[in-house]
Scaffold this motif. Structure first.
Motif, mmCIF file in Angstrom:
data_model
loop_
_atom_site.group_PDB
_atom_site.id
_atom_site.type_symbol
_atom_site.label_atom_id
_atom_site.label_comp_id
_atom_site.label_asym_id
_atom_site.label_seq_id
_atom_site.Cartn_x
_atom_site.Cartn_y
_atom_site.Cartn_z
ATOM 1 N N THR A 118 0.859 -1.180 0.000
ATOM 2 C CA THR A 118 0.000 0.000 0.000
ATOM 3 C C THR A 118 0.896 1.232 0.000
ATOM 4 O OG1 THR A 118 -1.633 -1.198 1.330
ATOM 5 C CG2 THR A 118 -1.900 1.182 1.180
ATOM 6 N N VAL A 119 0.610 2.181 -0.895
ATOM 7 C CA VAL A 119 1.380 3.419 -1.012
ATOM 8 C C VAL A 119 0.464 4.580 -0.621
ATOM 9 C CG1 VAL A 119 2.692 4.911 -2.564
ATOM 10 C CG2 VAL A 119 2.766 2.426 -2.876
ATOM 11 N N ASN A 120 0.846 5.340 0.401
ATOM 12 C CA ASN A 120 0.045 6.473 0.864
ATOM 13 C C ASN A 120 0.816 7.768 0.710
ATOM 14 O OD1 ASN A 120 -2.302 5.079 1.876
ATOM 15 N ND2 ASN A 120 -1.029 4.350 3.563
ATOM 16 N N ALA A 175 6.994 -0.365 5.460
ATOM 17 C CA ALA A 175 8.187 -0.904 4.797
ATOM 18 C C ALA A 175 9.243 0.181 4.640
ATOM 19 C CB ALA A 175 7.816 -1.475 3.429
ATOM 20 N N GLY A 176 8.783 1.432 4.471
ATOM 21 C CA GLY A 176 9.732 2.531 4.325
ATOM 22 C C GLY A 176 9.047 3.779 3.813
ATOM 23 N N TYR A 177 9.873 4.779 3.542
ATOM 24 C CA TYR A 177 9.373 6.100 3.147
ATOM 25 C C TYR A 177 10.180 6.643 1.971
ATOM 26 C CZ TYR A 177 7.432 5.984 7.903
ATOM 27 O OH TYR A 177 6.776 5.620 9.057
ATOM 28 N N VAL A 178 9.528 7.524 1.195
ATOM 29 C CA VAL A 178 10.220 8.331 0.190
ATOM 30 C C VAL A 178 10.048 9.773 0.640
ATOM 31 C CG1 VAL A 178 10.435 8.931 -2.245
ATOM 32 C CG2 VAL A 178 9.534 6.678 -1.592
ATOM 33 N N GLN A 228 3.700 0.646 2.703
ATOM 34 C CA GLN A 228 3.431 -0.438 3.650
ATOM 35 C C GLN A 228 3.500 -1.786 2.935
ATOM 36 O OE1 GLN A 228 -0.444 0.304 5.309
ATOM 37 N NE2 GLN A 228 0.086 2.341 6.067
ATOM 38 N N SER A 229 4.100 -2.755 3.574
ATOM 39 C CA SER A 229 4.086 -4.127 3.066
ATOM 40 C C SER A 229 4.444 -5.075 4.206
ATOM 41 C CB SER A 229 5.068 -4.308 1.912
ATOM 42 O OG SER A 229 4.949 -5.612 1.384
#
Length: 221
Positions: free
Chosen positions: A83-85, A112-115, A105-106
């Motif tokens: 999921t990308v928010n 899972a991490g951030y950009v 999210q995974s």
């Protein structure tokens, strides 16, 4: 060691990932955007995942490049695996306090991490972070992202920004054999042994880069 998030096993084997936007017939006829749909493929063009953007028409048509979004990425069985928010943020270099940030999210519900966008007066710059907000990699784009329909490369670099380990590319032509349409065709090249969570975050980075730099690139043609 971490256990592998379910559904990401396939990313273990990949060092190249292709993201191809599906153009809706309704959108082509009406000229208004409907929810974006994407196929995520391996280097042979085989679909690994598919993705759907969730938001409302108000966001898509009035807030376009600064809009918030959620992208749900599922495997070929329909199980959501990523999921990308992205929250609604002001998209201006004059307001560095509103730099872009995206959460991946995974499995869904587990970070899972951030950009994270970094302020720079000349270059598009982003930091890839892990689930603990520790910096892992940098992404540095070119001075000009409007490449006159030439491929545009965003380099993936080590934190010292000296060594390049991969790239995220916007492909205009030649790479994807398709009728030229207003689509997003991106390629990710990363080391095959990169943590699968970070590979998932790189997919999220593609969506953010597309929205920030290429969303309106074909308007008016």
């Amino acid at each position: 060691t971490h256990t592998l998030p379910p559904g990401l096993e396939y990313l273990n084997q990949l060092d190249r990932i292709i993201i191809h936007q599906q153009v809706e017939l309704l959108e082509a006829i009406l000229g208004t955007e409907t929810s974006s749909k994407y196929e995520i493929k391996n280097h042979l063009g085989q679909r690994v995942y598919f993705a759907v953007e969730e938001n409302d028409c108000f966001d898509r048509n009035l807030c376009s490049p600064i809009r918030s979004f959620t992208i749900r990425i599922a495997d070929n069985t329909g199980q959501e695996v990523i999921t990308v928010n992205r929250p609604l943020r002001c998209n201006s270099c004059w307001f560095p306090c509103f730099l872009q940030e995206l959460e991946v999210q995974s499995p869904p519900g587990t970070i899972a991490g951030y950009v994270v966008q970094n302020w720079d007066p000349f270059l598009p710059k982003f930091t890839i972070q892990n689930e603990s907000k520790e910096d892992i990699l940098k992404i540095i784009g070119p001075y000009a992202t409007c490449g006159c329909f030439e491929d545009v490369d965003f380099e993936v670099k080590a934190l010292n920004e000296m060594s390049t380990i991969g790239k995220i590319s916007k492909y205009w032509s030649g790479f994807v054999n398709n009728v030229f349409t207003n689509t997003a065709n991106f390629g990710i090249q990363v080391p095959v042994d990169l943590d699968v969570r970070i590979k998932a975050v790189m997919i999220g980075a593609c969506f953010l880069i597309d929205l920030m730099f290429f969303e309106n690139s074909l308007d008016g043609l």
